[in-house]
Design an enzyme around this catalytic site. Structure first.
Site, mmCIF file in Angstrom:
data_model
loop_
_atom_site.group_PDB
_atom_site.id
_atom_site.type_symbol
_atom_site.label_atom_id
_atom_site.label_comp_id
_atom_site.label_asym_id
_atom_site.label_seq_id
_atom_site.Cartn_x
_atom_site.Cartn_y
_atom_site.Cartn_z
ATOM 1 N N GLU A 1 -42.856 3.516 60.603
ATOM 2 C CA GLU A 1 -42.008 4.410 61.388
ATOM 3 C C GLU A 1 -40.567 3.907 61.375
ATOM 4 O OE1 GLU A 1 -43.854 5.503 65.159
ATOM 5 O OE2 GLU A 1 -41.886 5.632 66.092
ATOM 6 N N ASP B 1 -37.091 4.787 63.453
ATOM 7 C CA ASP B 1 -36.744 5.522 64.683
ATOM 8 C C ASP B 1 -35.279 5.580 65.031
ATOM 9 O OD1 ASP B 1 -39.345 5.871 65.484
ATOM 10 O OD2 ASP B 1 -39.410 4.053 66.680
ATOM 11 N N GLU C 1 -33.656 6.966 68.616
ATOM 12 C CA GLU C 1 -33.909 7.580 69.905
ATOM 13 C C GLU C 1 -32.627 7.520 70.726
ATOM 14 O OE1 GLU C 1 -38.474 7.301 71.165
ATOM 15 O OE2 GLU C 1 -37.580 5.340 70.776
#
Ligand code: NAG
Length: 264
Positions: free
Chosen positions: A82, A84, A86
């Site tokens: 993953e 990311d 955010e």
């Protein structure tokens, strides 16, 4: 030109909170909303094995404390990979935090956080993830803010075999995002809405027989940071980085993770 039309209805499925996802302007603009009952989420129809994925985002304006807008690549399964981005909302006038992480084989703990040099709620800005066999680079408006290199070491696995889909969501992270739950989401301001446009994927699509075909020029596939870009990255890290796991000796009393030996 990208072979992907910039049409959110063609490229993405709504996976959560359906009434809270709006596709506007013939598919060019998309909004995701969060209210007290639910957030909302999107998932790309295609899977990618390497690529340069870009999206323009305009984050929740005003008092967005407690909201988390996410935009990330992830594979499936218990040993997933993953990458990311955010965005942690804040009280009106207080800065957003951009939270980044890289998870390989289900193991993350590689957070770096930044403030931005502009107000991300005032206008659209471009957030990109470049992922090729050599490096992962996070960009904000084409300025690299973070890189995670393939050190070709057994101790530092690099994602290179599991295809990923593009995820995006908005959710209530008040227990995590706002100083450990100190500031709660103000539901009187709901719905909280983030806007998306100009999705672009220069990428290799996973076919039935493995990677390929790849879109556009292949320049991103071999890309590494040149000296000028590295200078920009160092500028961002010096002036806007607010957390780096590689400096968190308290958290890793047994010693910092091995990739932290690399300075940028
Ligand atoms: C909110 O703003 C405060 C004050 O500037 C800052 O210290 C904090 O990191 C911000 N929180 C988030 C979640 O961005």
């Amino acid at each position: 030109m990208s072979a992907f039309a910039r049409n959110f209805s063609q490229d993405f499925d709504i996976t959560w909170g359906s009434g809270r996802v709006k596709v506007l302007n013939n598919g060019e603009l998309l909004t995701l909303s969060l209210d007290k009952d639910s957030g909302s989420a999107l998932l790309s129809k295609k899977e990618y094995l390497f690529g340069k994925i870009s999206m323009q985002l305009k984050l929740v304006p005003g008092n967005s404390a407690g909201t988390v807008t996410s935009y990330y690549l992830a594979s499936e399964g218990s040993t997933w990979d993953e990458i990311d981005f955010e965005f942690l909302g804040n009280l009106s006038g207080d800065p957003y935090t951009v939270h980044t992480n890289v998870i390989t084989g289900g193991k993350g703990d590689r957070e770096q956080q930044f403030h931005l040099w502009f107000d991300p709620t005032a206008d659209f800005h471009t957030y990109s993830i470049l992922w090729n066999p050599h490096v992962i680079i996070f960009y904000v408006d084409n300025t690299p803010i973070r890189q995670f290199k393939n050190l070709k070491s057994d101790k530092v696995p690099f994602p290179k075999s599991r295809a990923m889909k593009i995820h995006s969501s908005i959710w209530n992270g008040e227990d995590w995002a706002t100083r450990g739950g100190l500031v709660k989401t103000d539901w009187s301001k709901a719905p909280f809405t983030a806007s998306y446009r100009n999705f672009n994927a220069k990428a290799c699509i996973l076919g039935s027989s493995g990677a390929g075909p790849c879109m556009d020029s292949y320049s991103w596939l071999a890309k590494e940071l040149d000296a000028a870009s590295l200078e920009r990255l160092i500028w961002v890290q010096k002036n806007f980085m607010i957390y780096n796991y590689c400096f968190d000796t308290k958290r890793f009393p047994q010693g910092l993770p091995p990739e932290c030996a690399a300075k940028t």
